[in-house]
Design a protein around this motif. Structure first.
Motif, PDB file in Angstrom:
ATOM      1  N   VAL A  12       0.981  -1.243  -0.036  1.00  0.00           N
ATOM      2  CA  VAL A  12      -0.031   0.012  -0.087  1.00  0.00           C
ATOM      3  C   VAL A  12       0.817   1.147  -0.081  1.00  0.00           C
ATOM      4  N   HIS A  13       1.834   1.252   1.141  1.00  0.00           N
ATOM      5  CA  HIS A  13       2.825   2.592   1.087  1.00  0.00           C
ATOM      6  C   HIS A  13       3.523   2.619  -0.306  1.00  0.00           C
ATOM      7  N   THR A  14       4.165   1.620  -0.888  1.00  0.00           N
ATOM      8  CA  THR A  14       4.974   1.913  -2.050  1.00  0.00           C
ATOM      9  C   THR A  14       4.232   2.448  -3.380  1.00  0.00           C
ATOM     10  N   SER A  16       0.884   3.553  -3.581  1.00  0.00           N
ATOM     11  CA  SER A  16       0.256   5.012  -3.020  1.00  0.00           C
ATOM     12  C   SER A  16       1.241   6.035  -3.014  1.00  0.00           C
ATOM     13  N   SER A  17       2.459   5.843  -2.678  1.00  0.00           N
ATOM     14  CA  SER A  17       3.367   7.101  -2.729  1.00  0.00           C
ATOM     15  C   SER A  17       3.999   6.977  -4.349  1.00  0.00           C
ATOM     16  N   LEU A  18       3.977   6.019  -5.087  1.00  0.00           N
ATOM     17  CA  LEU A  18       4.762   6.138  -6.488  1.00  0.00           C
ATOM     18  C   LEU A  18       3.539   6.736  -7.246  1.00  0.00           C
ATOM     19  N   ILE A  19       2.437   6.453  -7.130  1.00  0.00           N
ATOM     20  CA  ILE A  19       1.334   6.841  -8.048  1.00  0.00           C
ATOM     21  C   ILE A  19       1.424   8.601  -7.793  1.00  0.00           C
ATOM     22  N   CYS A  20       1.443   8.843  -6.622  1.00  0.00           N
ATOM     23  CA  CYS A  20       1.336  10.268  -6.376  1.00  0.00           C
ATOM     24  C   CYS A  20       2.611  11.305  -6.379  1.00  0.00           C
ATOM     25  N   THR A  21       3.563  10.540  -6.233  1.00  0.00           N
ATOM     26  CA  THR A  21       4.891  11.278  -5.913  1.00  0.00           C
ATOM     27  C   THR A  21       5.287  12.310  -6.993  1.00  0.00           C
ATOM     28  N   LEU A  22       5.194  12.219  -8.048  1.00  0.00           N
ATOM     29  CA  LEU A  22       5.509  13.220  -9.244  1.00  0.00           C
ATOM     30  C   LEU A  22       4.393  14.593  -9.162  1.00  0.00           C
ATOM     31  N   PHE A  23       3.201  14.083  -8.843  1.00  0.00           N
ATOM     32  CA  PHE A  23       2.380  15.318  -8.669  1.00  0.00           C
ATOM     33  C   PHE A  23       2.622  15.986  -7.221  1.00  0.00           C
ATOM     34  N   LEU A  24       2.851  15.189  -6.119  1.00  0.00           N
ATOM     35  CA  LEU A  24       3.339  15.896  -5.014  1.00  0.00           C
ATOM     36  C   LEU A  24       4.612  16.603  -4.928  1.00  0.00           C
ATOM     37  N   LEU A  25       5.578  16.275  -5.887  1.00  0.00           N
ATOM     38  CA  LEU A  25       6.872  17.158  -5.962  1.00  0.00           C
ATOM     39  C   LEU A  25       6.301  18.312  -6.707  1.00  0.00           C
ATOM     40  N   MET A  26       5.547  18.331  -7.851  1.00  0.00           N
ATOM     41  CA  MET A  26       5.097  19.292  -8.500  1.00  0.00           C
ATOM     42  C   MET A  26       4.263  20.516  -7.531  1.00  0.00           C
ATOM     43  N   VAL A 157      -2.205  11.092   1.468  1.00  0.00           N
ATOM     44  CA  VAL A 157      -2.700  10.689   3.095  1.00  0.00           C
ATOM     45  C   VAL A 157      -2.701   9.179   3.315  1.00  0.00           C
ATOM     46  N   VAL A 158      -2.833   8.451   2.390  1.00  0.00           N
ATOM     47  CA  VAL A 158      -2.801   7.105   2.426  1.00  0.00           C
ATOM     48  C   VAL A 158      -1.641   6.521   2.698  1.00  0.00           C
ATOM     49  N   ALA A 159      -0.571   7.236   1.923  1.00  0.00           N
ATOM     50  CA  ALA A 159       0.912   6.835   2.101  1.00  0.00           C
ATOM     51  C   ALA A 159       1.591   7.371   3.338  1.00  0.00           C
ATOM     52  N   ILE A 160       0.999   8.207   3.633  1.00  0.00           N
ATOM     53  CA  ILE A 160       1.654   8.857   4.961  1.00  0.00           C
ATOM     54  C   ILE A 160       1.110   7.910   5.944  1.00  0.00           C
ATOM     55  N   VAL A 161      -0.241   7.348   6.257  1.00  0.00           N
ATOM     56  CA  VAL A 161      -0.537   6.575   7.140  1.00  0.00           C
ATOM     57  C   VAL A 161      -0.037   5.299   7.091  1.00  0.00           C
ATOM     58  N   LEU A 205       0.291  15.761   6.993  1.00  0.00           N
ATOM     59  CA  LEU A 205      -1.279  15.634   6.983  1.00  0.00           C
ATOM     60  C   LEU A 205      -2.184  16.697   6.934  1.00  0.00           C
ATOM     61  N   VAL A 206      -1.768  17.522   7.857  1.00  0.00           N
ATOM     62  CA  VAL A 206      -2.522  19.063   7.769  1.00  0.00           C
ATOM     63  C   VAL A 206      -2.519  19.482   6.081  1.00  0.00           C
ATOM     64  N   VAL A 207      -1.388  19.791   5.715  1.00  0.00           N
ATOM     65  CA  VAL A 207      -1.326  20.074   4.324  1.00  0.00           C
ATOM     66  C   VAL A 207      -1.801  19.334   3.496  1.00  0.00           C
TER      67      VAL A 207
END
Length: 373
Positions: A12-14, A16-26, A157-161, A205-207
């Motif tokens: 789940v962590h891997t 959820s992180s991979l799918i959103c990471t490029l968007f989150l970096l942007m 948020v899923v990746a953080i949890v 989490l807040v952001v």
């Protein structure tokens, strides 16, 4: 924790992180200048230059300022009128071809409240900061872009949890904040990734949550219109189209009388998405630092200037109003902005190190498979 449970959480962590990471970096990179947008606008000379006048120079009445704004943009109509929190002699105007024109096609500028002089605001209508804002808010794709970013925020948020769940047993093996500097680069980066991640846990989490709420703003506003607003303007459903409106002079006085102790934040003119075809909507705010972000709309008949309703705020509109300034650290002045920027940079390191760790692990697996074959 059992090994199969660890594998599930790791999966789940891997992903959820991979799918959103490029968007989150942007989002992290574009969010960094947006935290300091006031300071950057000032440094670039994009803030309105109000002329020096004697202290206490009276302000023009509201209708005169509306007329000055419409004269500055011939052929356009007023959508919104607001007050500049940083400049007591300044007001803001937003005009467009029609009252219902979508926000990205509107034009924002300032007015000197004492003279009615229009002052350009380049950064509010284009340029570097607007590019950063559009990328951060909707990827230049409007509602589909906002919903995509909201989904990426949920994955974040899923990746953080899931990362926190995985870090709990890891902490039992090593002391808190331990970084095994004598190990391989991958191990050192894993320790740093975990350490920075857990230190920034509450902030991300807040952001992340406030970002998801902000990305859903269009849906929340639409729900508010279809719920609270529609019921209030039901008596006007069959009313003929508004052919003329009463002058705006007394709007603030009327709204203040209906909401004692509150001050005006902005006025939505008839036909905009924050009002109706037959009403001015004066959005009043509280006087404390917290309640100054919470709006109470006062609906005023645009023809008779009679109050139609003082609309109670639904919880989701309160959540939206409070999440946007919290997302960019606008609650605590410059010290909070600096803290937000530092945490943003640490988040970029966490995201980048996560990609690095995944790539190294993937490369090691490929090499192992080749040796086995």
């Amino acid at each position: 924790m059992k090994s199969h449970t660890v594998r599930r959480w790791s999966f789940v962590h891997t992903w959820s992180s991979l799918i959103c990471t490029l968007f989150l970096l942007m989002l992290a990179l574009t969010g960094l200048p947006l935290i300091f947008h006031h300071e950057i606008d000032h440094a670039l000379g994009d803030t309105p230059a109000y002329r020096d006048m004697p202290a206490g120079t009276p302000h023009l009445n509201l209708q005169r300022l509306v007329e000055a704004a419409e004269a500055y943009r011939p052929g356009e109509v007023m959508q919104y009128f607001g007050w500049d929190e940083d400049e007591p002699d300044g007001v803001m105007a937003i005009t467009a071809a029609t009252a219902g024109t979508e926000p990205n096609l509107s034009h924002t500028f300032a007015l000197d409240a004492r003279t009615g002089e229009a002052l350009p605001m380049p950064s509010a209508n284009g340029g570097f900061m607007m590019v950063m804002l559009r990328l951060h808010v909707d990827l230049y794709a409007e509602l589909p872009g906002k919903l995509l970013l909201a989904f990426m925020g949920l994955l974040f948020v899923v990746a953080i949890v899931s990362g926190t769940v995985l870090y709990a047993p890891f902490m039992r093996k090593l002391g808190f904040a331990s970084v095994r500097v004598d190990k391989s680069p991958r191990t050192r980066w894993l320790d740093l990734h975990n350490l920075i991640g857990i230190v920034t846990l509450t902030w991300v989490l807040v952001v992340g949550i406030t970002g998801v709420i902000s990305a859903c703003a269009d849906l929340l506003i639409s729900s508010w219109r279809n719920d609270a607003l529609v019921s209030m303007i039901a008596p006007y459903r069959d009313a003929p189209p508004l052919t003329g409106r009463a002058p705006a002079d007394e709007l603030v006085t009327i709204a203040k009388a209906a909401t004692p102790g509150m001050t005006p934040d902005f006025i939505a003119f008839p036909g905009t998405r924050f009002s109706s075809e037959h009403h001015y909507a004066v959005f009043m705010k509280g006087s404390t630092h917290l309640t100054s972000h919470l709006w109470t709309p006062v609906l005023i008949d645009a023809r008779t200037l009679q109050i139609t309703a003082v609309i109670a705020r639904p919880w989701y509109m309160d959540a939206l109003a409070m999440s946007q300034p919290l997302h960019f650290g606008d609650y605590g002045g410059l010290p909070m902005k600096i803290l937000w920027a530092a945490l943003d940079v640490l988040t970029i390191i966490v995201l980048g190190s996560g990609l690095y760790l995944w790539w190294v692990k993937r490369r090691a697996r490929r090499a192992s498979a080749q040796v086995t074959a």
